[in-house]
Enzyme design. Sequence first.
Site: not given
Length: 366
Positions: A153, A329, A336
Amino acid sequence: MNVYYRFALTEEETSTDSTLLDDSTAYDAVKGYGYARAANPSKNEDLRDSWPGDYFDKPVPTLLVDLPYGAYKVSIILGNQESSSVTTVKAGLGRLMLDRIQVEAGQSIRHTFAVLVEDGQLKLAFSGEAPSVRAIEIERALLLPTLFLAGDSTVTDQPSGQYPYAGWGQMIGKFLGPDIAVSNHARSGRSSKSFITENRLNNIWNKMKATDYLFIQFAHNDEKDNDGGTEPFTTYQQYLKEYIDGARQRGAYPVLVAPMHRRFFDEQHRIKNTHGEYIEAMQQLAEQEGVPFLDLAAKSKRLFDDLGEEATKTIFMWAEPGILSNLPEGAQDNTHFCQYGGVEIAKLVVECIREAGIEPLNSYLR
């Protein structure tokens, strides 16, 4: 078959071989080009269905051009007769190709980059503080080498619905010249093992040719106690060797990339090594196999230590609630990156390439 398009976006750029185009030219499947907006930003990384126009704070239309699979050189002529301009160009899955290019009033400048079209359409989007695109030229370049990316990721092309999340593989195009294309196969949650067992590496083998490069960055998920987990000096090295051997068998060049550090500081306010022995194991394998080792771990530690605990939040995906439409949110992510952080990590990768003196890859950098 040679493929060539020239789109003129201003009257001054029109010529006998150009097609006049503006952002009101809707995509036409018969003509094979035009602007459109994606129905919705995508949240699914594996579908690879994101459009570059959705990777801006204010989404913009995406230019679609139907093209067969292959590498293309794309030249963008920028500038405005009346005023100065600042333009950013993204392609494909939100990949940053040109970043805030400034041109003074009355001047024009040409920038060329390479794109690998993998789904039948070249996708381009233009934005910035004062964007001004005068013309676009697209020419097929079948023999261009490709930089293949295998990773997790932190490398992947994050989907548009996750913007401004970004992997460094999404941002590295900013630093590459027009003589190499990128094919980013990295996916979130993958380890050196699961990338192979899910046939993702086989997908790279089916496309790879001699003179291509394969950058291999894993560890974040190898460390986990699950089916994708590996052990540093045994299975981790064994799986990494499959990448090295496969690339060499195809006449391509494998490169091992150490994982960057997470944003975790110790009591002395220095970065903790949460990767255990995996960095050492990768470096040992690189020495044994005689392949380049890009120590992104050491580079990122120096950067994060220098920035400190608060300033590193600008690198990682930290946002207060209610600020970002895609993340209402908010986020407090210490693994990341935001888009700015993805660029900064890509910059470190480029520094590693230069210091390692990898040729001819070194000559492909901007």
